[in-house]
Structure formats: C-alpha cells, structure tokens
Design a protein around this motif. Structure first.
Motif, PDB file in Angstrom:
ATOM      1  N   GLN A   2       0.835  -1.208   0.000  1.00 37.26           N
ATOM      2  CA  GLN A   2       0.000   0.000   0.000  1.00 37.26           C
ATOM      3  C   GLN A   2       0.866   1.253   0.000  1.00 37.26           C
ATOM      4  OE1 GLN A   2      -3.149  -0.088  -0.663  1.00 37.26           O
ATOM      5  NE2 GLN A   2      -3.329   2.127  -0.599  1.00 37.26           N
ATOM      6  N   ALA A   3       1.968   1.235   0.738  1.00 35.62           N
ATOM      7  CA  ALA A   3       2.883   2.386   0.750  1.00 35.62           C
ATOM      8  C   ALA A   3       3.452   2.629  -0.651  1.00 35.62           C
ATOM      9  CB  ALA A   3       4.007   2.155   1.757  1.00 35.62           C
ATOM     10  N   LEU A   4       3.773   1.564  -1.372  1.00 30.86           N
ATOM     11  CA  LEU A   4       4.258   1.720  -2.742  1.00 30.86           C
ATOM     12  C   LEU A   4       3.170   2.308  -3.644  1.00 30.86           C
ATOM     13  CD1 LEU A   4       6.380  -1.485  -3.348  1.00 30.86           C
ATOM     14  CD2 LEU A   4       7.169   0.879  -3.375  1.00 30.86           C
ATOM     15  N   ARG A   5       1.951   1.828  -3.483  1.00 28.64           N
ATOM     16  CA  ARG A   5       0.852   2.315  -4.327  1.00 28.64           C
ATOM     17  C   ARG A   5       0.560   3.794  -4.081  1.00 28.64           C
ATOM     18  NH1 ARG A   5      -1.816  -2.520  -2.315  1.00 28.64           N
ATOM     19  NH2 ARG A   5      -1.511  -4.161  -3.844  1.00 28.64           N
ATOM     20  N   THR A   6       0.590   4.217  -2.821  1.00 23.63           N
ATOM     21  CA  THR A   6       0.166   5.579  -2.483  1.00 23.63           C
ATOM     22  C   THR A   6       1.328   6.564  -2.392  1.00 23.63           C
ATOM     23  OG1 THR A   6       0.169   5.015  -0.131  1.00 23.63           O
ATOM     24  CG2 THR A   6      -1.923   4.797  -1.310  1.00 23.63           C
TER      25      THR A   6
ATOM     26  N   ASN B 100       2.178  -3.261 -14.040  1.00 26.47           N
ATOM     27  CA  ASN B 100       2.245  -3.126 -15.496  1.00 26.47           C
ATOM     28  C   ASN B 100       3.111  -1.923 -15.820  1.00 26.47           C
ATOM     29  OD1 ASN B 100       0.403  -5.229 -16.398  1.00 26.47           O
ATOM     30  ND2 ASN B 100      -1.158  -4.021 -15.344  1.00 26.47           N
ATOM     31  N   ALA B 101       3.923  -2.042 -16.857  1.00 25.32           N
ATOM     32  CA  ALA B 101       4.747  -0.933 -17.327  1.00 25.32           C
ATOM     33  C   ALA B 101       5.094  -1.196 -18.781  1.00 25.32           C
ATOM     34  CB  ALA B 101       6.014  -0.811 -16.486  1.00 25.32           C
ATOM     35  N   GLN B 102       5.358  -0.132 -19.494  1.00 22.06           N
ATOM     36  CA  GLN B 102       5.746  -0.251 -20.893  1.00 22.06           C
ATOM     37  C   GLN B 102       6.946   0.630 -21.160  1.00 22.06           C
ATOM     38  OE1 GLN B 102       5.838  -2.422 -23.416  1.00 22.06           O
ATOM     39  NE2 GLN B 102       3.929  -2.921 -22.431  1.00 22.06           N
ATOM     40  N   PRO B 103       8.132   0.104 -21.346  1.00 19.52           N
ATOM     41  CA  PRO B 103       8.480  -1.319 -21.391  1.00 19.52           C
ATOM     42  C   PRO B 103       8.394  -1.931 -19.991  1.00 19.52           C
ATOM     43  CG  PRO B 103      10.480  -0.022 -21.450  1.00 19.52           C
ATOM     44  CD  PRO B 103       9.323   0.961 -21.497  1.00 19.52           C
TER      45      PRO B 103
ATOM     46  N   LEU C 228       0.689   0.450 -10.396  1.00 22.74           N
ATOM     47  CA  LEU C 228       0.846  -0.314  -9.149  1.00 22.74           C
ATOM     48  C   LEU C 228      -0.511  -0.481  -8.472  1.00 22.74           C
ATOM     49  CD1 LEU C 228       4.069   1.297  -7.613  1.00 22.74           C
ATOM     50  CD2 LEU C 228       3.885  -0.731  -9.043  1.00 22.74           C
ATOM     51  N   SER C 229      -1.543  -0.678  -9.269  1.00 21.33           N
ATOM     52  CA  SER C 229      -2.893  -0.816  -8.724  1.00 21.33           C
ATOM     53  C   SER C 229      -2.987  -2.058  -7.845  1.00 21.33           C
ATOM     54  CB  SER C 229      -3.900  -0.892  -9.869  1.00 21.33           C
ATOM     55  OG  SER C 229      -3.703  -2.104 -10.583  1.00 21.33           O
ATOM     56  N   GLU C 230      -4.186  -2.437  -7.534  1.00 20.36           N
ATOM     57  CA  GLU C 230      -4.425  -3.589  -6.668  1.00 20.36           C
ATOM     58  C   GLU C 230      -3.823  -4.883  -7.213  1.00 20.36           C
ATOM     59  OE1 GLU C 230      -5.631  -3.294  -3.571  1.00 20.36           O
ATOM     60  OE2 GLU C 230      -5.652  -1.159  -4.027  1.00 20.36           O
TER      61      GLU C 230
END
Length: 170
Positions: free
Chosen positions: A31-35, A68-71, A151-153
């Motif tokens: 959660q710390a990474l997400r927010t 998810n990331a691109q690349p 970095l969603s759920e």
C-alpha cells in the motif's frame, strides 16, 4: 602494500557465492508503494542459514509482481539504510553493523520475475554491506509517468533477489 593485498585475496578466496530470494507481500508495504511510492522493509538475519558469516552483497534484482509498465523494465531507487545485522566469522554473537546509507540510482526492476534485465544486478554501491538490513525503495514520479507504471491492486509482491558472498561458519 603487498601484505594487505595478500590478506584481502586470502579473505576473498575463502568466501562462497550465494543467492537468496525474498517475496515481500506485506499489505502495508504494498500500500505504501501504491500511495506514497516509497516503502521501507527489513530483511531478517534469520532468513540466511546460520552458517553464513560476514555476508556481503554482490548483486540485487527486483520484480514488481502484478504491476504493469511499458516497457516492462523500469528504474527504482533502492537504498541500503546502513542498519544491518551480521554474523561474524570468529564470534558466536550477532552484531548490529551501522554504516553510512548507500543509495543506488537507479536499480532496474521488472514486472515479471525471470524477465530479462539489462546487465547484471547492482554491485559496487552495496559492496561490503550485509543483505540482512533495513532497505528503502522509491519509485520516482517521472519514471512512473514515463513508463506508465501501474501499481494498482494487481501489485501482489515485490520479488527481491540478493547475491552475496559469505564465509562458511560451522
């Protein structure tokens, strides 16, 4: 000077190469990474075999599992805070080693474990430091936007692999 070099080479030859994996799944860390895009975590000394003495980092690899990331490769700031635990080769007790923080800018992360990374893991900036320490990772906003990092759920873990050398203690 030759005596010092000989002593180092003897010490270096006595070390064994090793690799340990951690799967960081603490909901508060994720959660710390997400927010906040920043998280602090500790790798406990008990995660290494009791025979591993004077462990010293030689490489670090990271995977943000479920992101998810691109690349699919992106950079993350990783810091060894300087607070570490280590077993000495010639002492029965565990000691707390406190050194100056060491920051790697940047450390490459991937979205899927086993994905190809560019080059090897970090080496020089963590050289001589125990892997069992307090670490801090930061995802910079610019990197997040440029790579479209999500970095969603779906982010379920941060996989961490640390290569190290250690002296085999009986």
């Amino acid at each position: 000077m030759a005596g010092l070099r000989d002593a180092f080479e003897t010490y270096d030859v006595a070390q064994n190469a090793d690799l340990t994996f951690w799967n960081l799944t603490d909901p508060l860390l994720l959660q710390a990474l997400r927010t906040a895009k920043c998280a602090v975590f500790e790798l406990p000394l008990d995660d290494l075999s009791n025979s591993r003495r004077e462990a010293k980092v030689t490489g670090v690899w990271m995977a943000f599992i479920g992101s998810n990331a691109q690349p699919p490769q992106f950079s993350v700031q990783l810091e060894h805070t300087g607070d570490a635990r280590v077993r000495l080769a010639d002492a029965p007790a565990t000691v707390l080693a406190v050194t100056q923080p060491s920051r790697l800018a940047p450390q490459q992360a991937v979205t899927t474990p086993g994905q190809e990374v560019l080059g090897g893991g970090a080496t020089d900036c963590f050289w001589g430091r125990s892997p069992t320490a307090r670490w801090r990772m930061v995802l910079e906003a610019e990197v997040e936007q440029r790579a479209g990092i999500d970095l969603s759920e779906l982010l379920s873990a941060v996989g961490l692999a640390i290569a190290f050398k250690s002296i085999d203690g009986k």
